[in-house]
Write an enzyme that holds these catalytic residues in place. Structure first.
Site, mmCIF file in Angstrom:
data_model
loop_
_atom_site.group_PDB
_atom_site.id
_atom_site.type_symbol
_atom_site.label_atom_id
_atom_site.label_comp_id
_atom_site.label_asym_id
_atom_site.label_seq_id
_atom_site.Cartn_x
_atom_site.Cartn_y
_atom_site.Cartn_z
ATOM 1 N N TYR A 24 4.319 -26.286 -23.809
ATOM 2 C CA TYR A 24 3.379 -26.779 -22.803
ATOM 3 C C TYR A 24 3.956 -28.022 -22.138
ATOM 4 O O TYR A 24 3.350 -29.065 -22.075
ATOM 5 C CB TYR A 24 2.034 -27.078 -23.463
ATOM 6 C CG TYR A 24 0.858 -27.042 -22.497
ATOM 7 C CD1 TYR A 24 0.478 -25.859 -21.879
ATOM 8 C CD2 TYR A 24 0.123 -28.195 -22.221
ATOM 9 C CE1 TYR A 24 -0.595 -25.816 -21.013
ATOM 10 C CE2 TYR A 24 -0.955 -28.158 -21.350
ATOM 11 C CZ TYR A 24 -1.318 -26.971 -20.754
ATOM 12 O OH TYR A 24 -2.383 -26.923 -19.887
ATOM 13 N N GLU A 83 17.275 -25.540 -26.100
ATOM 14 C CA GLU A 83 17.860 -25.843 -27.423
ATOM 15 C C GLU A 83 16.865 -25.592 -28.562
ATOM 16 O O GLU A 83 17.257 -25.503 -29.724
ATOM 17 C CB GLU A 83 18.400 -27.289 -27.474
ATOM 18 C CG GLU A 83 17.380 -28.415 -27.406
ATOM 19 C CD GLU A 83 16.945 -28.787 -25.989
ATOM 20 O OE1 GLU A 83 17.180 -28.004 -25.056
ATOM 21 O OE2 GLU A 83 16.354 -29.871 -25.841
ATOM 22 N N GLN A 85 14.466 -23.032 -28.332
ATOM 23 C CA GLN A 85 14.072 -21.618 -28.306
ATOM 24 C C GLN A 85 14.606 -20.777 -29.473
ATOM 25 O O GLN A 85 13.840 -20.023 -30.078
ATOM 26 C CB GLN A 85 14.489 -20.976 -26.980
ATOM 27 C CG GLN A 85 13.666 -21.457 -25.798
ATOM 28 C CD GLN A 85 14.098 -20.801 -24.497
ATOM 29 O OE1 GLN A 85 14.854 -19.839 -24.487
ATOM 30 N NE2 GLN A 85 13.611 -21.333 -23.387
ATOM 31 N N HIS A 107 14.724 -18.836 -17.786
ATOM 32 C CA HIS A 107 16.122 -19.190 -17.521
ATOM 33 C C HIS A 107 16.992 -18.181 -18.263
ATOM 34 O O HIS A 107 16.621 -17.737 -19.373
ATOM 35 C CB HIS A 107 16.350 -20.624 -18.035
ATOM 36 C CG HIS A 107 17.717 -21.191 -17.780
ATOM 37 N ND1 HIS A 107 18.563 -20.746 -16.784
ATOM 38 C CD2 HIS A 107 18.388 -22.203 -18.404
ATOM 39 C CE1 HIS A 107 19.675 -21.465 -16.807
ATOM 40 N NE2 HIS A 107 19.604 -22.340 -17.780
ATOM 41 N N GLU A 194 22.622 -27.258 -10.829
ATOM 42 C CA GLU A 194 22.131 -28.521 -11.398
ATOM 43 C C GLU A 194 23.268 -29.463 -11.796
ATOM 44 O O GLU A 194 23.147 -30.677 -11.701
ATOM 45 C CB GLU A 194 21.158 -28.273 -12.561
ATOM 46 C CG GLU A 194 21.731 -27.579 -13.759
ATOM 47 C CD GLU A 194 20.673 -26.881 -14.626
ATOM 48 O OE1 GLU A 194 19.552 -26.659 -14.149
ATOM 49 O OE2 GLU A 194 20.995 -26.542 -15.782
ATOM 50 N N GLU A 226 19.187 -48.180 0.907
ATOM 51 C CA GLU A 226 20.130 -47.418 1.742
ATOM 52 C C GLU A 226 20.681 -46.182 1.054
ATOM 53 O O GLU A 226 21.022 -45.197 1.705
ATOM 54 C CB GLU A 226 21.311 -48.315 2.177
ATOM 55 C CG GLU A 226 20.921 -49.460 3.095
ATOM 56 C CD GLU A 226 20.320 -49.001 4.423
ATOM 57 O OE1 GLU A 226 20.469 -47.823 4.794
ATOM 58 O OE2 GLU A 226 19.659 -49.835 5.086
ATOM 59 N N GLU A 230 16.267 -43.545 0.765
ATOM 60 C CA GLU A 230 16.284 -42.702 1.972
ATOM 61 C C GLU A 230 16.718 -41.259 1.714
ATOM 62 O O GLU A 230 16.616 -40.417 2.612
ATOM 63 C CB GLU A 230 17.183 -43.335 3.043
ATOM 64 C CG GLU A 230 16.552 -44.578 3.640
ATOM 65 C CD GLU A 230 17.218 -44.993 4.947
ATOM 66 O OE1 GLU A 230 17.502 -44.117 5.783
ATOM 67 O OE2 GLU A 230 17.481 -46.193 5.106
ATOM 68 N N SER A 251 20.555 -40.761 14.210
ATOM 69 C CA SER A 251 21.182 -41.258 15.448
ATOM 70 C C SER A 251 22.563 -40.627 15.641
ATOM 71 O O SER A 251 23.161 -40.127 14.687
ATOM 72 C CB SER A 251 21.332 -42.778 15.360
ATOM 73 O OG SER A 251 22.328 -43.084 14.375
HETATM 74 N N1 NAP Z 1 11.859 -27.986 -16.213
HETATM 75 C C1 NAP Z 1 12.165 -27.243 -15.153
HETATM 76 O O1 NAP Z 1 12.059 -27.717 -14.027
HETATM 77 C C2 NAP Z 1 12.621 -25.813 -15.291
HETATM 78 C C3 NAP Z 1 12.815 -25.040 -14.128
HETATM 79 C C4 NAP Z 1 13.132 -23.676 -14.267
HETATM 80 C C5 NAP Z 1 13.319 -23.141 -15.531
HETATM 81 N N2 NAP Z 1 13.180 -23.934 -16.637
HETATM 82 C C6 NAP Z 1 13.336 -23.322 -17.957
HETATM 83 O O2 NAP Z 1 12.046 -23.262 -18.554
HETATM 84 C C7 NAP Z 1 12.167 -23.372 -19.980
HETATM 85 C C8 NAP Z 1 11.282 -24.513 -20.448
HETATM 86 O O3 NAP Z 1 11.836 -25.734 -19.974
HETATM 87 P P1 NAP Z 1 10.924 -27.019 -19.727
HETATM 88 O O4 NAP Z 1 11.773 -28.018 -19.019
HETATM 89 O O5 NAP Z 1 9.618 -26.602 -19.155
HETATM 90 O O6 NAP Z 1 10.695 -27.496 -21.232
HETATM 91 P P2 NAP Z 1 10.025 -28.856 -21.720
HETATM 92 O O7 NAP Z 1 9.128 -29.423 -20.669
HETATM 93 O O8 NAP Z 1 11.072 -29.777 -22.238
HETATM 94 O O9 NAP Z 1 9.156 -28.323 -22.960
HETATM 95 C C9 NAP Z 1 8.302 -29.165 -23.639
HETATM 96 C C10 NAP Z 1 7.529 -28.340 -24.647
HETATM 97 O O10 NAP Z 1 8.392 -27.969 -25.722
HETATM 98 C C11 NAP Z 1 7.801 -28.364 -26.962
HETATM 99 N N3 NAP Z 1 8.826 -28.783 -27.918
HETATM 100 C C12 NAP Z 1 9.793 -29.720 -27.729
HETATM 101 N N4 NAP Z 1 10.527 -29.860 -28.850
HETATM 102 C C13 NAP Z 1 9.999 -29.003 -29.759
HETATM 103 C C14 NAP Z 1 10.323 -28.695 -31.113
HETATM 104 N N5 NAP Z 1 11.343 -29.277 -31.756
HETATM 105 N N6 NAP Z 1 9.570 -27.754 -31.752
HETATM 106 C C15 NAP Z 1 8.549 -27.156 -31.124
HETATM 107 N N7 NAP Z 1 8.178 -27.406 -29.852
HETATM 108 C C16 NAP Z 1 8.908 -28.324 -29.171
HETATM 109 C C17 NAP Z 1 6.911 -29.547 -26.597
HETATM 110 O O11 NAP Z 1 5.893 -29.625 -27.559
HETATM 111 P P3 NAP Z 1 5.447 -31.006 -28.236
HETATM 112 O O12 NAP Z 1 4.467 -31.651 -27.319
HETATM 113 O O13 NAP Z 1 4.864 -30.546 -29.517
HETATM 114 O O14 NAP Z 1 6.706 -31.845 -28.395
HETATM 115 C C18 NAP Z 1 6.373 -29.131 -25.234
HETATM 116 O O15 NAP Z 1 5.246 -28.294 -25.373
HETATM 117 C C19 NAP Z 1 13.649 -23.568 -20.263
HETATM 118 O O16 NAP Z 1 14.240 -22.312 -20.520
HETATM 119 C C20 NAP Z 1 14.185 -24.122 -18.936
HETATM 120 O O17 NAP Z 1 15.564 -23.871 -18.757
HETATM 121 C C21 NAP Z 1 12.809 -25.244 -16.539
#
Ligand code: NAP
Length: 328
Positions: A24, A83, A85, A107, A194, A226, A230, A251
């Site tokens: 979440y 990392e 998953q 992803h 990225e 600057e 911007e 400009s």
């Molecule tokens: N972020 C982006 O903009 C983006 C864009 C496109 C695709 N993606 C992909 O979407 C996927 C999710 O990425 P994200 O950036 O959304 O992830 P994220 O925000 O870092 O995920 C956070 C969530 O992971 C849980 N979590 C973190 N460490 C944990 C652990 N050790 N054990 C269990 N739960 C844990 C957290 O729970 P707690 O509150 O319990 O810590 C929280 O609910 C990835 O595959 C990423 O590559 C991301």
């Protein structure tokens, strides 16, 4: 590439299906809320002692632990950090997923590099929104969406493709368009974008510009305005109308200076560095370096994060941004 829009996708395939969103954070929260608002049956799986548990409850969604979320789910969405998953998959998902259910990713990393090898009796799909979570949610609330790349890696149910397009529609992605590509193409192009341009390339460019002005004796606040402040105004124009709209808006002096000096900053050496970065993504060098850090409790990432926080541009930026805050 072919784009699929609202009229091309039927969401009825998701009727009566239970979607378990694992995680979440950025994507998990945004997608779970969009699914709920699209009338879907969502449950969120997170660890009980983490910060997300209460947040899910505050948002009014059903929360449970990973195993419970997965047990009755028809679609399991892996919206956890890449990392994290594999551990969650092998500890909670693999043994609890229903036969014929769908395992979904945002992803292509885990499947492309094999950090997760899914069971062969489930669908494996990807719906990768092309934008960060807050952008996904914001655009959805505006009645639109960000585009999404969808893919089917394994189709056991015979409905995997319909399901993944329906999920894209549920977050609003079929307004701008959803398009189909392989997990590998998504992983490689996303990582390249990225690293070389959006996150890595851009921040280094800004930082070097800032440092050069400060070294030249100019006030850091001016250097920040600057080189960093911007960028939003310029990238918004590029996003809206390409380079040509931006060159028309700035400009003639900026256009002449930019077109003559830009290629001196990013030159053949930079192009070769970009090619090398792409090769390292394709041949697994980057994956090996990153997953080695997973095994070291992200020590390298954490130390780089600390160093970034101490950069002069970061401390000056905080002050300038608070000065620039809108006063009502
Ligand atoms: N972020 C982006 O903009 C983006 C864009 C496109 C695709 N993606 C992909 O979407 C996927 C999710 O990425 P994200 O950036 O959304 O992830 P994220 O925000 O870092 O995920 C956070 C969530 O992971 C849980 N979590 C973190 N460490 C944990 C652990 N050790 N054990 C269990 N739960 C844990 C957290 O729970 P707690 O509150 O319990 O810590 C929280 O609910 C990835 O595959 C990423 O590559 C991301």
């Amino acid at each position: 590439m072919q784009y699929y829009h609202e009229e091309d996708v039927d969401m009825h395939i998701l009727d009566g299906k239970r979607i378990a969103v694992l995680g979440y954070g950025s994507q998990g929260r945004a997608q779970a809320l969009c699914f709920r608002d699209s009338g879907l049956n969502v449950v969120v799986g997170v660890r009980r002692n983490g910060a997300s548990w209460e947040k899910v409850k505050e948002d009014g969604l059903k929360v449970c632990e990973f195993a419970d979320a997965v047990k009755d789910a028809d679609i399991v969405m892996m919206l956890l950090p890449d990392e994290i998953q594999p551990k969650v998959y092998y500890d909670f998902v693999e043994k609890n997923m229903k036969k014929g259910a769908a395992l979904e990713f945002a992803h292509g990393f885990a499947i492309t590099y094999g950090t997760i090898v899914p069971r062969d009796d489930i669908d494996v799909i990807m719906m990768a929104p092309k934008g960060p979570g807050n952008g996904v949610r914001k655009m959805f609330l505006e009645g639109y969406g960000v585009p999404a790349l969808v893919s089917v890696h394994q189709d056991v149910s015979g409905h995997a493709r319909d399901i993944v397009f329906a999920l894209a529609k549920a977050i609003g992605a079929t307004h701008p368009g959803a398009f189909e590509q392989s997990f590998k193409n998504e992983a490689f192009t996303d990582l390249f974008g990225e690293q070389a341009v959006l996150c890595g390339g851009l921040t280094e460019l800004i930082r070097m510009g800032f440092d050069t002005l400060v070294e030249g004796g100019y006030p850091p606040e001016m250097a920040y305005i600057e080189t960093l402040h911007e960028t939003k105004l310029i990238t918004d124009m590029i996003n809206k109308g390409g380079f040509s709209m931006m060159w028309e808006e700035v400009s003639n002096t900026a256009e002449f200076g930019g077109l003559t000096r830009g290629p001196r900053i990013l030159n053949e050496q930079s192009r070769e560095a970009m090619r090398q970065i792409l090769r390292e993504i394709e041949d697994g060098t980057f994956k090996n370096e990153w997953t080695a850090d997973w095994d070291d409790d992200l020590a390298k990432l954490k130390s780089m994060e600390e160093a970034q926080k101490k950069l002069r541009i970061e401390t000056v930026g905080k002050e300038v941004r608070s000065l620039f805050q809108k006063r009502d």
